[in-house]
Design an enzyme around this catalytic site. Structure first.
Site, mmCIF file in Angstrom:
data_model
loop_
_atom_site.group_PDB
_atom_site.id
_atom_site.type_symbol
_atom_site.label_atom_id
_atom_site.label_comp_id
_atom_site.label_asym_id
_atom_site.label_seq_id
_atom_site.Cartn_x
_atom_site.Cartn_y
_atom_site.Cartn_z
ATOM 1 N N ASP A 78 -4.189 -4.634 -13.385
ATOM 2 C CA ASP A 78 -4.927 -5.042 -11.785
ATOM 3 C C ASP A 78 -6.558 -4.152 -12.671
ATOM 4 O O ASP A 78 -6.876 -3.457 -12.527
ATOM 5 C CB ASP A 78 -4.191 -3.657 -11.062
ATOM 6 C CG ASP A 78 -5.038 -3.829 -9.892
ATOM 7 O OD1 ASP A 78 -5.734 -4.377 -9.342
ATOM 8 O OD2 ASP A 78 -4.737 -2.384 -9.097
ATOM 9 N N THR A 121 -9.042 -3.071 1.359
ATOM 10 C CA THR A 121 -7.986 -2.413 3.005
ATOM 11 C C THR A 121 -9.591 -1.166 2.448
ATOM 12 O O THR A 121 -9.447 -0.498 3.672
ATOM 13 C CB THR A 121 -7.414 -2.058 2.693
ATOM 14 O OG1 THR A 121 -6.539 -1.676 1.251
ATOM 15 C CG2 THR A 121 -6.009 -3.210 2.596
ATOM 16 N N ARG A 148 3.512 6.859 -5.640
ATOM 17 C CA ARG A 148 3.362 7.803 -5.801
ATOM 18 C C ARG A 148 5.425 7.313 -5.096
ATOM 19 O O ARG A 148 6.223 8.660 -5.690
ATOM 20 C CB ARG A 148 3.152 8.196 -4.960
ATOM 21 C CG ARG A 148 1.676 8.856 -5.637
ATOM 22 C CD ARG A 148 0.460 9.240 -4.870
ATOM 23 N NE ARG A 148 0.089 8.463 -4.360
ATOM 24 C CZ ARG A 148 -0.881 8.223 -2.815
ATOM 25 N NH1 ARG A 148 -1.354 9.044 -3.396
ATOM 26 N NH2 ARG A 148 -0.879 7.403 -2.491
#
Ligand code: C5P
Length: 239
Positions: free
Chosen positions: A61, A125, A218
């Site tokens: 990523d 986002t 998480r």
């Protein structure tokens, strides 16, 4: 696809030791491990090989965004690392995305491997409607309209899918059809804390709306028992 293969575990840690400990524990329970700038910039490409050695597939990523020639060169290199997925910014434009996709396909052909799944990030986002209008001077479209337009542009450029917010799954699926891959973060099972994520969805809702893969960090990484947390998510996806 098996439910476990839809889970992309975000390796948001600083050290190889922490990352590889998670991979060792979880490679039988999640489909893909996401290596972002935090790990890659600190450790280098070696981290990819070490995840592979433990049997994990990798989503690199790095959100490439540069001139087409430079991004094509990086895409060739990332394909040589045998990553399962990597991504570019749609904001880099049609030509950049086309050259990235072509470079990855050609390199995969040369080495006789499956080409990596190349994804586009549309509008981050973290960008609000107000920032889009006031700072980026996009006043004629809503965030959602721009996201869908850029998803279509990515598809036309030979990109295999997008990373998007759960809110955007349905319109992108409608515009881009069933074969375009949709990867979504912002995933929270009902039993886990939201942390800093605001517009969240459960793994099951994301699947029902049409996501192919979900990035989860998480809720698994910080659980008392990460394997049990992953198993619980798999059970919910299979229910
Ligand atoms: O811990 P958590 O599940 O929130 O981790 C989500 C992962 O997805 C992180 O690596 C985060 O950077 C990434 N991500 C996100 N929202 C986006 C894009 C990526 O949370 N819009």
């Amino acid at each position: 696809m098996q439910a476990k293969d839809r889970i992309i575990l975000a390796l948001d840690v600083d050290t190889a030791e922490e990352a590889l400990q998670l991979v060792g524990k979880l490679s039988a329970h999640v489909g893909v491990f996401k290596i972002g700038m935090q790990l890659y910039d600190g450790i280098g490409p070696e981290i990819i090989k070490r995840v592979h050695d433990l049997g994990g597939r990798v989503f690199l990523d790095l959100k490439l965004h540069d001139i087409p020639n430079t991004v094509a060169a990086a895409s060739r290199l990332i394909t040589r690392f045998n990553t399962f997925m990597f991504n570019v910014h749609a904001a880099g434009g049609r030509e950049m995305m086309s050259q990235a996709a072509q470079a990855a396909r050609e390199q995969a052909d040369r080495q006789s491997t499956a080409p990596p799944l190349l994804l586009a990030v549309t509008v981050l986002t973290s960008i609000s409607q107000q920032e889009l209008a006031e700072d980026m001077l996009v006043t004629s479209l809503s965030v959602e309209e721009l996201v869908v337009k850029w998803a279509l542009m990515a598809q036309q450029s030979g990109i295999g899918g997008v990373v998007c917010s759960p809110q955007e799954i349905i319109p992108i699926r409608k515009a881009c059809g069933p074969d375009f891959k949709i990867v979504t973060p912002g995933i929270r099972p009902l039993w886990s804390a939201a942390n800093d994520q605001k517009r969240i969805t459960t793994p099951r809702q994301a699947l029902d709306q049409g996501a192919d893969f979900m990035v989860i960090g998480r809720p698994i990484v910080q659980a008392d028992d990460p394997v049990a947390a992953a198993r619980r998510i798999i059970d919910e996806l299979e229910a």
